[in-house]
Write an enzyme that holds these catalytic residues in place. Structure first.
Site, PDB file in Angstrom:
ATOM      1  N   GLU A  35      18.256  47.330  49.426  1.00  0.00           N
ATOM      2  CA  GLU A  35      17.651  48.580  48.977  1.00  0.00           C
ATOM      3  C   GLU A  35      17.011  49.337  50.134  1.00  0.00           C
ATOM      4  OE1 GLU A  35      17.990  50.132  46.279  1.00  0.00           O
ATOM      5  OE2 GLU A  35      19.019  48.558  45.159  1.00  0.00           O
ATOM      6  N   TYR A 118      10.462  53.564  44.076  1.00  0.00           N
ATOM      7  CA  TYR A 118      11.883  53.312  43.809  1.00  0.00           C
ATOM      8  C   TYR A 118      12.264  51.878  44.162  1.00  0.00           C
ATOM      9  CZ  TYR A 118      16.768  52.703  44.510  1.00  0.00           C
ATOM     10  OH  TYR A 118      18.025  52.143  44.470  1.00  0.00           O
ATOM     11  N   ASP A 136      17.067  57.172  41.647  1.00  0.00           N
ATOM     12  CA  ASP A 136      17.389  57.642  42.991  1.00  0.00           C
ATOM     13  C   ASP A 136      18.088  58.985  42.867  1.00  0.00           C
ATOM     14  OD1 ASP A 136      19.938  57.051  42.112  1.00  0.00           O
ATOM     15  OD2 ASP A 136      20.525  55.976  43.931  1.00  0.00           O
TER      16      ASP A 136
END
Length: 289
Positions: A35, A118, A136
């Site tokens: 990520e 996020y 996102d």
């Protein structure tokens, strides 16, 4: 809303890309690393680096013990190399505060260096299968078109988008995590920014944007396209590439091809301030030890 979620998750079962951080033997650490690497960087560039990184540092403890220079060299040309430093800091925090295991609760994740809203949500959903509102750029675009009926979301994430994303996330963990992955994949593969493949979209019959006749982007005038040629980012990238490729400290004279003198000096100072480079007693530049 339920039908929308069901259609997208059913589509995902067949359309999902075979990515290593989605494998059944994935680890929470591997998901967290992916990520961070995927922030502003496409999958095709991330995947080979991620594989090499995980082979070399498969656990937070492995990365926590690594020299900074090795970490920056392994980051290669992924861009935004401060992410590599934050990952190393994150690894040390996991080792020191969580016995080397990535935590699963939101509060602990958000307390880790370099982990924002996020990333914390993505790790909870993709590593632990928990309900989390994962939003996102791809998800924002799917929501904007399929539900709101606009071409593209506003330049900045809005409270209305947050409420919509929360309402779309199913209540149970398994369905919510599946929805998070599926909606993101739909935006990445089908509902793309420039050339959406509406004929392949599982929401084509109900998409509000399509039913409205594909109205133009109402925020087009507010969007800025950042040039690359001649920017500080380009010069910094050239300097970092030279330092990664050098076995010994590099004199400034050998970095003059990176950019104009004043810009080069500014970028060198910035890299040192950011912890991405340092100088020796002779004023030469090298990666941090």
């Amino acid at each position: 809303m339920q039908e929308l979620v069901e259609r997208v998750t059913a589509w995902y079962e067949d359309a999902a890309r075979d990515l290593p951080w989605r494998a059944t033997d994935r680890t929470p650490w591997g998901v967290l690393v992916s990520e961070v690497m995927l922030q502003q960087t496409p999958v095709v560039r991330v995947e080979p680096v991620w594989r090499e990184w995980m082979e070399r540092w498969p656990t937070p403890a492995d990365l926590a013990a690594a020299p900074t220079a090795d970490v920056l060299r392994a980051w290669g040309r992924l861009g935004y190399p401060r992410r590599a430093l934050r990952l190393a800091d994150c690894a040390r925090a996991v080792v020191e505060g969580h016995d080397g295991l990535v935590p699963s609760d939101e509060v602990s994740l958000l307390a880790l260096p370099g982990v924002g809203e996020y990333t914390a949500a993505a790790v909870r959903a993709f590593a632990f299968g928990r309900r989390a509102v994962v939003v996102d750029t791809n998800v924002r675009r799917v929501q904007a078109r399929a539900v709101t009926g606009v071409a593209l979301p506003a330049p900045s994430y809005t409270a209305a988008e947050r409420r919509l994303a929360t309402s779309l996330a199913p209540d149970d963990d398994a369905t919510a995590s599946a929805w998070a992955a599926a909606s993101m994949e739909l935006g990445a593969l089908v509902c793309t920014a420039r050339a959406p493949r509406c004929e392949a979209c599982p929401l084509r019959s109900t998409c509000a944007w399509r039913l409205a006749g594909f109205p133009a982007d109402e925020h087009a005038a507010r969007r800025r396209t950042q040039a690359w040629e001649g920017t500080d980012r380009q010069v910094r990238g050239r300097v970092m590439a030279a330092l990664r490729g050098a076995d010994v400290p590099v004199p400034r004279a050998l970095l003059t091809d990176a950019g104009p003198p004043a810009q080069l000096d500014r970028c060198l100072a910035g890299l040192v301030e950011d912890g991405l480079a340092e100088t020796d007693d002779a004023g030469r530049y090298l990666l941090p030890v």
